[in-house]
Design an enzyme around this catalytic site. Structure first.
Site, short mmCIF file in Angstrom:
data_model
loop_
_atom_site.label_atom_id
_atom_site.label_comp_id
_atom_site.label_asym_id
_atom_site.label_seq_id
_atom_site.Cartn_x
_atom_site.Cartn_y
_atom_site.Cartn_z
N GLU A 1 4.35 -4.92 7.38
CA GLU A 1 3.67 -3.78 8.01
C GLU A 1 4.10 -3.55 9.45
O GLU A 1 4.08 -2.43 9.96
CB GLU A 1 2.15 -3.98 7.97
N GLU B 1 -0.97 -8.97 -0.36
CA GLU B 1 -2.41 -9.11 -0.11
C GLU B 1 -3.21 -9.08 -1.41
O GLU B 1 -4.19 -9.81 -1.57
CB GLU B 1 -2.87 -8.00 0.84
N ALA C 1 0.87 -1.17 0.00
CA ALA C 1 0.00 0.00 0.00
C ALA C 1 0.91 1.22 0.00
O ALA C 1 2.07 1.14 0.43
CB ALA C 1 -0.90 -0.01 1.23
N GLY D 1 0.54 -4.75 1.01
CA GLY D 1 -0.63 -4.75 0.14
C GLY D 1 -0.40 -5.49 -1.17
O GLY D 1 -1.35 -6.00 -1.77
C1 HXC Z 1 5.12 4.27 -1.23
C2 HXC Z 1 7.00 3.26 -2.03
C3 HXC Z 1 6.63 2.02 -1.44
C4 HXC Z 1 5.39 2.00 -0.72
C5 HXC Z 1 8.49 1.74 -2.45
N1 HXC Z 1 8.16 3.02 -2.65
N2 HXC Z 1 7.57 1.11 -1.72
N3 HXC Z 1 6.26 4.37 -1.92
N4 HXC Z 1 4.70 3.14 -0.65
N5 HXC Z 1 4.94 0.87 -0.16
C6 HXC Z 1 8.92 4.04 -3.39
C7 HXC Z 1 10.14 4.50 -2.63
O1 HXC Z 1 9.80 5.47 -1.69
C8 HXC Z 1 10.99 5.05 -3.77
O2 HXC Z 1 10.52 6.32 -4.14
C9 HXC Z 1 10.66 4.11 -4.93
O3 HXC Z 1 9.42 3.50 -4.60
C10 HXC Z 1 11.72 3.03 -5.12
O4 HXC Z 1 11.87 2.35 -3.86
P1 HXC Z 1 13.30 2.12 -3.17
O5 HXC Z 1 13.05 1.90 -1.75
O6 HXC Z 1 14.22 3.22 -3.54
O7 HXC Z 1 13.76 0.78 -3.90
P2 HXC Z 1 14.74 -0.34 -3.31
O8 HXC Z 1 15.88 0.30 -2.57
O9 HXC Z 1 15.02 -1.24 -4.44
O10 HXC Z 1 13.87 -1.12 -2.21
C11 HXC Z 1 12.71 -1.85 -2.57
C12 HXC Z 1 11.88 -2.22 -1.30
C13 HXC Z 1 11.57 -0.94 -0.53
C14 HXC Z 1 12.67 -3.21 -0.44
C15 HXC Z 1 10.60 -2.91 -1.80
O11 HXC Z 1 11.02 0.05 -1.41
C16 HXC Z 1 10.57 -1.14 0.58
O12 HXC Z 1 10.90 -1.66 1.63
N6 HXC Z 1 9.32 -0.65 0.39
C17 HXC Z 1 8.28 -0.70 1.39
C18 HXC Z 1 7.79 -2.11 1.56
C19 HXC Z 1 6.67 -2.14 2.62
O13 HXC Z 1 6.90 -1.86 3.78
N7 HXC Z 1 5.47 -2.48 2.19
C20 HXC Z 1 4.35 -2.54 3.05
C21 HXC Z 1 3.64 -1.22 2.98
S1 HXC Z 1 2.26 -1.14 4.13
P3 HXC Z 1 11.41 7.66 -3.90
O14 HXC Z 1 10.60 8.72 -4.59
O15 HXC Z 1 11.48 7.81 -2.42
O16 HXC Z 1 12.72 7.36 -4.52
C22 HXC Z 1 1.10 -2.09 3.42
C23 HXC Z 1 -0.03 -2.56 4.25
C24 HXC Z 1 -1.10 -1.63 4.35
O17 HXC Z 1 1.14 -2.45 2.30
C25 HXC Z 1 -2.00 -2.00 5.45
C26 HXC Z 1 -1.62 -1.37 6.72
C27 HXC Z 1 -2.17 0.03 6.86
#
Ligand code: HXC
Length: 257
Positions: free
Chosen positions: A131, A111, A65, A108
């Site tokens: 999360e 999911e 998400a 997400g």
């Molecule tokens: C918003 C995101 C994002 C996310 C990545 N990006 N994941 N933006 N929401 N979930 C964005 C980054 O900010 C970045 O933008 C660009 O995408 C590239 O990501 P990087 O991190 O630079 O890439 P990398 O170093 O290759 O790492 C990849 C990754 C990492 C390991 C997948 O991006 C990551 O850990 N993302 C979050 C994963 C996560 O926690 N997902 C769960 C989300 S919560 P910029 O502009 O900054 O360069 C969820 C549940 C919701 O889904 C329900 C609970 C409320």
């Protein structure tokens, strides 16, 4: 229809939805939820479509998400806007949906894959519910669907620790249907989707509805659903055609009615 965050096209009897926010690794914001759901619902209403595919890019199916969209929200915002609500309609389509996962399917993204009926994964796929690292919990069905997919103890370990699993482990624990070499993912997905779409649509709808019932009902009730769905198919032209084709030792020519 004009979509901003997805690409949509029809190939034969298969509807393809490709997440297309590369700058955010296909993070699922509200716009993505609305567009994926609208596209899936439109395909679902089209009798010319027998299977739907949802896929992302090579690097990311979806990295979760959209954290930046959620960061400033309050509890009242979450409830008031029914954040993630659009996904209910996505999960409710009658047409089988295949998730073709390459790269990250996190939060997400994992999911969303689990809302689909079949998950094909490239051998580069990474799944998880991280999360807990953000001070929240899965909010698009992750706790409920992951338990049903892999059992309580695997799900609890992943949800509580946020540990990510690679394709091979995901397959072993039952989170994916099949792992294929990443370079073959789209070809294998096409093959599977075309196969499903070639079957009689009423029987495909009945199979999906009955499989879904197994996730929700006790055994006796689920068996009743199966009995009724099975019996109803004996009013279709395709049941007569399918069984005649078997007797005549030829391929069936289904009319999807
Ligand atoms: C918003 C995101 C994002 C996310 C990545 N990006 N994941 N933006 N929401 N979930 C964005 C980054 O900010 C970045 O933008 C660009 O995408 C590239 O990501 P990087 O991190 O630079 O890439 P990398 O170093 O290759 O790492 C990849 C990754 C990492 C390991 C997948 O991006 C990551 O850990 N993302 C979050 C994963 C996560 O926690 N997902 C769960 C989300 S919560 P910029 O502009 O900054 O360069 C969820 C549940 C919701 O889904 C329900 C609970 C409320």
């Amino acid at each position: 229809t004009e979509y901003e965050t997805i690409l949509v096209d029809q190939r034969g009897r298969v509807g393809w939805i490709t997440l297309n926010r590369p700058q955010a690794l296909n993070a699922l914001n509200s716009r993505v939820a609305e567009e994926v759901t609208a596209a899936a619902v439109a395909f679902d209403a089209d009798a010319g479509i027998g299977a739907i595919v949802v896929t992302g890019s090579e690097k990311a199916f979806a990295a979760g998400a959209d954290i930046k969209e959620m960061e400033g929200m309050t509890s009242a915002d979450m409830i008031g806007t029914d954040h993630f609500g659009a996904w209910r309609d996505f999960a409710a389509v009658r047409t089988p949906v295949i998730a073709a996962v390459s790269g990250y399917a996190l939060g997400g993204g994992c999911e969303l894959a689990m809302m689909c009926d079949i998950i094909l994964a490239g051998d580069n796929a990474v799944f998880g519910q991280p999360e807990i690292n953000l001070g929240v919990i899965p909010g698009m069905g992750g706790t409920q669907r992951l338990i049903r997919a892999v059992g309580y103890y695997k799900a609890a370990e992943l949800v509580l620790s946020g540990r990510l699993v690679k394709a091979e482990e995901a397959e072993r624990i039952g989170l994916v249907s099949r792992v294929v070499p990443a370079s073959d993912l789209l070809a294998e997905t096409t093959k599977l989707a075309d196969t499903i779409a070639s079957k009689s649509l009423p029987s495909v709808y009945a199979a999906k509805a009955t499989l879904d019932a197994a996730m929700e009902t006790p055994l006796t009730e689920g068996l009743e659903v199966e009995r009724a769905q099975f019996a109803a198919l004996f009013d279709t032209a395709d049941q007569k055609e399918g069984m005649a084709a078997f007797r005549e030792k030829r391929e069936p020519d289904f009319v999807h009615r």
